[in-house]
Design a protein around this motif. Sequence first.
Motif, PDB file in Angstrom:
ATOM      1  N   THR A   9       0.877  -1.236   0.125  1.00  0.00           N
ATOM      2  CA  THR A   9       0.126  -0.125  -0.028  1.00  0.00           C
ATOM      3  C   THR A   9       1.071   1.303  -0.018  1.00  0.00           C
ATOM      4  O   THR A   9       1.602   1.570   0.794  1.00  0.00           O
ATOM      5  N   CYS A  10       0.650   2.128  -0.760  1.00  0.00           N
ATOM      6  CA  CYS A  10       1.263   3.475  -1.110  1.00  0.00           C
ATOM      7  C   CYS A  10       0.520   4.344  -0.098  1.00  0.00           C
ATOM      8  O   CYS A  10      -0.630   4.689  -0.204  1.00  0.00           O
ATOM      9  N   LYS A  11       1.216   5.087   0.817  1.00  0.00           N
ATOM     10  CA  LYS A  11       0.450   5.858   1.778  1.00  0.00           C
ATOM     11  C   LYS A  11       0.971   7.422   1.572  1.00  0.00           C
ATOM     12  O   LYS A  11       0.834   8.092   2.462  1.00  0.00           O
ATOM     13  N   PHE A  12       1.321   7.763   0.370  1.00  0.00           N
ATOM     14  CA  PHE A  12       1.522   9.154   0.269  1.00  0.00           C
ATOM     15  C   PHE A  12       0.519   9.743   0.327  1.00  0.00           C
ATOM     16  O   PHE A  12       0.388  11.077   0.619  1.00  0.00           O
ATOM     17  N   CYS A  13      -0.744   9.486  -0.408  1.00  0.00           N
ATOM     18  CA  CYS A  13      -1.802  10.418  -0.641  1.00  0.00           C
ATOM     19  C   CYS A  13      -2.926   9.440  -0.008  1.00  0.00           C
ATOM     20  O   CYS A  13      -3.092   8.293   0.107  1.00  0.00           O
ATOM     21  N   GLY A  14      -4.363  10.174  -0.010  1.00  0.00           N
ATOM     22  CA  GLY A  14      -5.453   9.475   0.459  1.00  0.00           C
ATOM     23  C   GLY A  14      -6.091   8.488  -0.053  1.00  0.00           C
ATOM     24  O   GLY A  14      -7.017   7.762   0.068  1.00  0.00           O
ATOM     25  N   LEU A  16      -4.567   5.892  -1.159  1.00  0.00           N
ATOM     26  CA  LEU A  16      -3.723   4.583  -0.520  1.00  0.00           C
ATOM     27  C   LEU A  16      -3.983   3.330  -1.582  1.00  0.00           C
ATOM     28  O   LEU A  16      -4.581   2.267  -1.280  1.00  0.00           O
ATOM     29  N   CYS A  17      -3.456   3.615  -2.511  1.00  0.00           N
ATOM     30  CA  CYS A  17      -3.275   2.518  -3.798  1.00  0.00           C
ATOM     31  C   CYS A  17      -2.891   1.024  -3.106  1.00  0.00           C
ATOM     32  O   CYS A  17      -1.398   1.307  -2.505  1.00  0.00           O
ATOM     33  N   ASP A  18      -3.491   0.143  -3.053  1.00  0.00           N
ATOM     34  CA  ASP A  18      -2.953  -1.120  -2.253  1.00  0.00           C
ATOM     35  C   ASP A  18      -2.485  -2.023  -3.392  1.00  0.00           C
ATOM     36  O   ASP A  18      -2.717  -3.321  -3.193  1.00  0.00           O
ATOM     37  N   ASP A  19      -2.129  -1.821  -4.586  1.00  0.00           N
ATOM     38  CA  ASP A  19      -1.809  -2.709  -5.496  1.00  0.00           C
ATOM     39  C   ASP A  19      -0.245  -2.612  -5.926  1.00  0.00           C
ATOM     40  O   ASP A  19      -0.189  -3.074  -7.357  1.00  0.00           O
ATOM     41  N   ILE A  20       0.601  -2.050  -5.224  1.00  0.00           N
ATOM     42  CA  ILE A  20       1.970  -1.597  -5.682  1.00  0.00           C
ATOM     43  C   ILE A  20       2.936  -3.027  -5.719  1.00  0.00           C
ATOM     44  O   ILE A  20       2.886  -3.414  -4.873  1.00  0.00           O
ATOM     45  N   THR A  21       3.681  -3.085  -6.568  1.00  0.00           N
ATOM     46  CA  THR A  21       4.683  -4.106  -6.382  1.00  0.00           C
ATOM     47  C   THR A  21       6.093  -3.392  -6.320  1.00  0.00           C
ATOM     48  O   THR A  21       6.458  -2.720  -7.148  1.00  0.00           O
ATOM     49  N   ALA A  35       3.040   2.336  -8.997  1.00  0.00           N
ATOM     50  CA  ALA A  35       2.733   3.763  -8.409  1.00  0.00           C
ATOM     51  C   ALA A  35       2.710   5.048  -9.296  1.00  0.00           C
ATOM     52  O   ALA A  35       3.688   4.865 -10.074  1.00  0.00           O
ATOM     53  N   CYS A  36       2.091   6.012  -8.926  1.00  0.00           N
ATOM     54  CA  CYS A  36       2.276   7.301  -9.721  1.00  0.00           C
ATOM     55  C   CYS A  36       3.626   7.909  -9.516  1.00  0.00           C
ATOM     56  O   CYS A  36       4.264   7.552  -8.418  1.00  0.00           O
ATOM     57  N   PRO A  37       3.921   9.049 -10.189  1.00  0.00           N
ATOM     58  CA  PRO A  37       5.377   9.805  -9.731  1.00  0.00           C
ATOM     59  C   PRO A  37       5.272  10.300  -8.327  1.00  0.00           C
ATOM     60  O   PRO A  37       6.406   9.937  -7.604  1.00  0.00           O
ATOM     61  N   SER A 151      -2.714  15.974  -7.881  1.00  0.00           N
ATOM     62  CA  SER A 151      -2.646  15.761  -6.413  1.00  0.00           C
ATOM     63  C   SER A 151      -2.788  14.135  -6.089  1.00  0.00           C
ATOM     64  O   SER A 151      -2.091  13.715  -5.119  1.00  0.00           O
ATOM     65  N   HIS A 152      -3.917  13.584  -6.597  1.00  0.00           N
ATOM     66  CA  HIS A 152      -4.181  12.103  -6.177  1.00  0.00           C
ATOM     67  C   HIS A 152      -4.267  11.399  -7.890  1.00  0.00           C
ATOM     68  O   HIS A 152      -5.201  11.101  -8.321  1.00  0.00           O
ATOM     69  N   ILE A 153      -2.987  11.309  -8.272  1.00  0.00           N
ATOM     70  CA  ILE A 153      -2.898  11.010  -9.744  1.00  0.00           C
ATOM     71  C   ILE A 153      -3.749   9.690 -10.232  1.00  0.00           C
ATOM     72  O   ILE A 153      -4.372   9.725 -11.293  1.00  0.00           O
ATOM     73  N   ARG A 154      -3.566   8.539  -9.243  1.00  0.00           N
ATOM     74  CA  ARG A 154      -4.410   7.254  -9.933  1.00  0.00           C
ATOM     75  C   ARG A 154      -5.906   7.411  -9.259  1.00  0.00           C
ATOM     76  O   ARG A 154      -6.539   6.355  -9.348  1.00  0.00           O
ATOM     77  N   HIS A 155      -6.303   8.596  -8.756  1.00  0.00           N
ATOM     78  CA  HIS A 155      -7.739   8.532  -8.529  1.00  0.00           C
ATOM     79  C   HIS A 155      -8.786   8.332  -9.549  1.00  0.00           C
ATOM     80  O   HIS A 155      -9.544   7.368  -9.423  1.00  0.00           O
TER      81      HIS A 155
HETATM   82  S1  SF4 Z   1      -2.310   7.938  -6.195  1.00  0.00           S
HETATM   83 FE1  SF4 Z   1      -0.153   8.067  -6.196  1.00  0.00          FE
HETATM   84  S2  SF4 Z   1       0.548   8.666  -4.460  1.00  0.00           S
HETATM   85 FE2  SF4 Z   1      -1.530   8.479  -4.161  1.00  0.00          FE
HETATM   86  S3  SF4 Z   1      -1.819   6.482  -3.086  1.00  0.00           S
HETATM   87 FE3  SF4 Z   1      -1.803   6.062  -5.326  1.00  0.00          FE
HETATM   88  S4  SF4 Z   1       0.402   5.740  -5.841  1.00  0.00           S
HETATM   89 FE4  SF4 Z   1       0.392   6.704  -3.857  1.00  0.00          FE
END
Ligand code: SF4
Length: 423
Positions: A9-14, A16-21, A35-37, A151-155
């Motif tokens: 899980t990426c905790k950078f922004c709200g 919380l994408c939980d599919d990161i390798t 993960a996004c930039p 701000s929330h690139i994968r939203h």
């Molecule tokens: S949108 Fe980007 S920064 Fe935000 S949780 Fe997903 S990968 Fe991380």
Amino acid sequence: MSALIENVTCKFCGCLCDDITIEVEGDRILKAKRACPNGRGMFLNYDSTYRKPLVDGQVVGWDEAVSATVDILNEADSPLIYGLSSTSTEAQRKVVELADRLGAIIDSTSSVCHFPTSLAVQTVGEATCTLGEVKDRADLLIFWGCNPLVSHIRHFSRYSANAKGMLTPNGRKDRTVVVVDVRPTQTAKTADRFLQIEPGSDYEVLTSLRVLVQGKNIEHGVGGLSSEQLQELAHMMKTCRYGVAFFGMGLTMTPGRNYNVAELFTLCAELNRYNRFSVVPMRGHGNVAGADQVLTWLSGYPTAVSFARGYPQFGPGEFTTVDILSRGEADAALIVASDPVAHLPWMAAKNLERIPTILMTPTTNCSSKVAKVILPTACYGIDAPGTSYRMDNVPLRLRAVFPNTRPTDEEILSRIIKAVQQC
Ligand code: SF4
């Protein structure tokens, strides 16, 4: 030899994408797939060498650093505890316990972003939903005062505009996207409708939409929008199958603040007479939503809480960090997982230099320059597991990709709680 760790899980922004390798080699992160930039920057900049506590710029052991922290907090008459938005929920519980024990003021970074949202929830309530419902059902998405493509690139791809869900199998083709903002943004360029409103006119525009949704007429334009534009948006809101309004600091931190948000909440609640309509705040930091949750469970209030009288008191404008620091009312500060020097107004940040400041954070930041004590604790989601709340208040587990070699915030806070004097 590198290794792959999946479903991180990426905790950078709200989001919380939980599919990161994550690909790791030794104590380095080589890649963060999907993960996004913004998230990639967090993972790839992980610094395994940042692990030595400092007191007055000198490297010390953990015992000495904890002891210096305890001395500062014991000597303070009015300590301030601030931050919380990038630590775990487990650590946030400990922070509240410490504030209670010290009789301190506790405030999260919410107070400079979505505090008006909390005040609006208290005033009129919130018709909300999970991001899973957005993905599966929403055919009308309104983004008000926010720019998720930056701000929330994968939203868009995971939860909203482009996501393919149960009732939206064609993704973007099954949804209408409206952006309301004071200037063209990257998100606005991808929208089906971009409604550029005049700065400071959010409240009037939202009130006009409520009037139109109630079936009354408005013959003139409002806030830079023509009556036709307002009528079209009101019609879209009333006739969609499932609408969701996302909003950011363009609504919460502009004139009207909590009144703007309360008006949007009321509009969305009233739309439920005709269809399903929800509202979701675009929370920034990875666990800022958790900070609101934990403080509310434990004190009854989401932020800006003083324990000075032995019981929790809520004080927006009184116990909010910018106000406390600008007035010079704190005589010590404990900063947990945030960077106030980078983000607070100059007058408030400057006062952190005058008082003994303790910084508990897994990376160096601008606040490191003013801190008397630096506690380089583990990074939840990289070298420690923990829990974090997504922007829709769904708690998710953060996995550790490295074995834990630094103490966590929770462990250090437990030691501090045992050592400080009860006020
Ligand atoms: S949108 Fe980007 S920064 Fe935000 S949780 Fe997903 S990968 Fe991380």
